[in-house]
Design an enzyme around this catalytic site. Structure first.
Site, mmCIF file in Angstrom:
data_model
loop_
_atom_site.group_PDB
_atom_site.id
_atom_site.type_symbol
_atom_site.label_atom_id
_atom_site.label_comp_id
_atom_site.label_asym_id
_atom_site.label_seq_id
_atom_site.Cartn_x
_atom_site.Cartn_y
_atom_site.Cartn_z
ATOM 1 N N TYR A 146 0.860 -1.184 0.000
ATOM 2 C CA TYR A 146 0.000 0.000 0.000
ATOM 3 C C TYR A 146 0.892 1.227 0.000
ATOM 4 C CZ TYR A 146 -3.412 3.465 1.723
ATOM 5 O OH TYR A 146 -4.220 4.568 1.873
ATOM 6 N N ASP A 241 9.305 3.050 -0.473
ATOM 7 C CA ASP A 241 8.289 3.640 0.379
ATOM 8 C C ASP A 241 8.613 3.243 1.817
ATOM 9 O OD1 ASP A 241 6.114 4.313 1.888
ATOM 10 O OD2 ASP A 241 4.620 3.676 0.415
ATOM 11 N N LYS A 269 4.634 9.086 8.861
ATOM 12 C CA LYS A 269 4.461 8.487 10.198
ATOM 13 C C LYS A 269 5.464 8.992 11.247
ATOM 14 C CE LYS A 269 2.006 4.549 8.231
ATOM 15 N NZ LYS A 269 0.667 4.279 8.616
HETATM 16 N N1 PLP Z 1 2.939 4.128 2.324
HETATM 17 C C1 PLP Z 1 2.858 3.177 3.268
HETATM 18 C C2 PLP Z 1 3.865 2.073 3.266
HETATM 19 C C3 PLP Z 1 1.869 3.223 4.234
HETATM 20 O O1 PLP Z 1 1.778 2.260 5.165
HETATM 21 C C4 PLP Z 1 0.946 4.304 4.213
HETATM 22 C C5 PLP Z 1 -0.118 4.381 5.201
HETATM 23 O O2 PLP Z 1 -0.356 3.517 5.990
HETATM 24 C C6 PLP Z 1 1.069 5.270 3.219
HETATM 25 C C7 PLP Z 1 2.086 5.161 2.291
HETATM 26 C C8 PLP Z 1 0.130 6.422 3.163
HETATM 27 O O3 PLP Z 1 0.386 7.284 4.211
HETATM 28 P P1 PLP Z 1 -0.765 8.257 4.773
HETATM 29 O O4 PLP Z 1 -1.783 7.377 5.420
HETATM 30 O O5 PLP Z 1 -0.055 9.171 5.717
HETATM 31 O O6 PLP Z 1 -1.327 8.987 3.587
#
Ligand code: PLP
Length: 435
Positions: A146, A241, A269
């Site tokens: 994700y 990511d 985060k």
């Molecule tokens: N990338 C990863 C690996 C994530 O786990 C998340 C959210 O859980 C995101 C991107 C998206 O981040 P946000 O929820 O701050 O938009």
């Protein structure tokens, strides 16, 4: 007589009349485990307390940001001080320079960084930059990973969608989805084949270096290195990511742990200490393409927000001297002891752990990708979740998520969690609990 409604139940009913599904992010609604979500009143350290006064040991930790636990006194103080100086100026601040300096110093591949307000926004911006830098449109991601909910990344996107049982999302134009190729995680051969046929059209490979959104799935040896070679050879960019893994798997994130340097890195985060933030960064020549230095447009009213930045700086200051080894050992002990409880009760489980993130899959086989994660018994997880909740342990309300251990989880929390797990697995094994 029916039991009295809890305050959480009353609030959920009111919320559903006003907010889609009663929540502001889908997985919070407990659809993956049944029942109603607990509404939270406050939290401290490793524990959260709901509006009915029940306190739980928390392994969600706001889905990863709270590696220091809830309401760390130094972080709270930094937030209070920053807020008292004004909550937003729409002009640059010294804090933005300091947090950028800290991120660049910590992450081996990051030479310049831009702050945004969420992980979604950061990934979206990194993808735009990759497309601009390569002059190509196609994107490769991995099933079960994700990367936020930007259109081009909502393809086989793991947790939230898996919980709801939907492959993608209506509203994403087919033409956009078609530009995203989704491959099995840890399957380097399929990536090789794709690059052989379509390599010249691929702008970037975006990957969670340790997957956390189909449950925790570590990269197979050579997987990240192989992606590095493939992208380099074909002129595509490699985007890590690290929204979850950044500053969680050690101060240098997954890229330091596995020794692989991506071209671009996405963060979120932990760098906001529990306040809304995101960031993308990488090679200076690429980042020079971002406006106003270059032509790739990217902007935000609240980007680099001083309160979020203050929380982030204080979190990174603490983490710089923190004992990641102890966190690792504590999580390892927790997982080992919980697995023993499952084995003793005769419940089949498969555990994945990297550092302080782990998942218990209710399956016998190893979980190495989205297909094997989906073979886990989500109904058994739901039953386990509720048994644990009853015993005041708050796990993620979905079978396809990571559990997060924080530096505030102490030995007594681990012991209490293991006791709860022993009873919960026994309850699952009892004849009446069998499907
Ligand atoms: N990338 C990863 C690996 C994530 O786990 C998340 C959210 O859980 C995101 C991107 C998206 O981040 P946000 O929820 O701050 O938009």
């Amino acid at each position: 007589m029916s039991p009295a409604r809890t305050h959480s139940q009353a609030l959920f009913e009111a919320a559903r009349a006003l907010i889609p599904g009663g929540v502001n992010s889908p997985v919070r609604a407990f659809l993956g485990v049944g029942g109603e979500p607990r509404f939270i009143a406050r939290a401290k350290g490793a524990r959260i307390t709901d509006v009915d006064g029940y306190t739980f040991i928390d392994y969600v930790c706001s889905w990863g940001p709270l590696i220091l636990g809830h309401a760390h006194p130094r972080v709270v103080h930094a937030i209070q001080q920053a807020a008292a100086r004004g909550t937003s100026y729409g002009a640059p601040t010294a804090g933005e320079v300091e947090i950028a300096r800290r991120i660049v110093a910590a992450l081996p591949s990051v030479e310049k960084v831009r702050l945004v307000s969420s992980g979604t926004e950061a990934v979206m911006s990194a993808v735009r930059l990759a497309r601009a830098a390569t002059g190509r449109d196609a994107l490769v991601k991995f099933a079960g990973c994700y990367h936020g909910h930007a259109d081009s990344l909502l393809v086989e996107a793991g947790s939230g969608l898996a919980t709801l049982g939907i492959p993608g999302s209506p509203g994403v134009p087919e033409a956009t989805a078609r530009l995203t190729r989704s491959l099995p995680y840890n399957d380097l051969d399929s990536a090789r084949r794709l690059f052989e046929t379509e390599g010249s059209a691929i702008a970037a490979v975006v990957v969670e270096p340790v997957a956390g959104n189909m449950g925790v799935v570590p990269p197979a040896p050579g997987f990240l290195e192989g992606l590095r070679e493939l992208t380099r050879a074909s002129g595509a960019l490699l985007i890590f990511d690290e929204v979850i893994t950044g500053f969680r798997l050690g101060f240098g994130g997954a890229q330091a742990l596995y020794g692989v340097r991506p071209d671009l890195t996405v963060l979120g985060k932990i760098i906001g200490g529990g306040l809304p933030i995101g960031a993308f960064g990488g090679r200076a020549d690429l980042m020079a393409m971002i406006a106003p230095e270059g032509p790739v447009y990217q902007a935000g009213t609240l980007s680099g927000n001083p309160v979020a930045v203050a929380a982030g700086i204080e979190t990174l200051r603490i983490l710089e001297r923190a004992d990641y080894d102890l966190l690792d050992q504590r999580t390892s002990a927790l997982v080992g002891r919980m697995k023993e409880c499952a084995d003793a009760a005769g419940v089949s489980t498969s555990w994945n752990r990297v550092g302080s993130m782990f998942t218990c899959f209710f399956t016998e086989g190893r979980v190495t990708d989205y297909a094997s994660a989906r073979r886990a018994d989500a109904k058994r997880y739901a039953a386990f979740f509720h048994e644990m909740l009853k015993r005041r342990v708050y796990l993620a309300p979905s079978a396809f998520e990571a559990a997060f251990v924080s530096m505030a989880h102490e030995e007594r929390d681990i012991t209490q969690t293991v006791k709860a797990a022993a009873k919960s697995f026994q309850a699952l094994a009892a004849p009446s609990a069998k499907p």
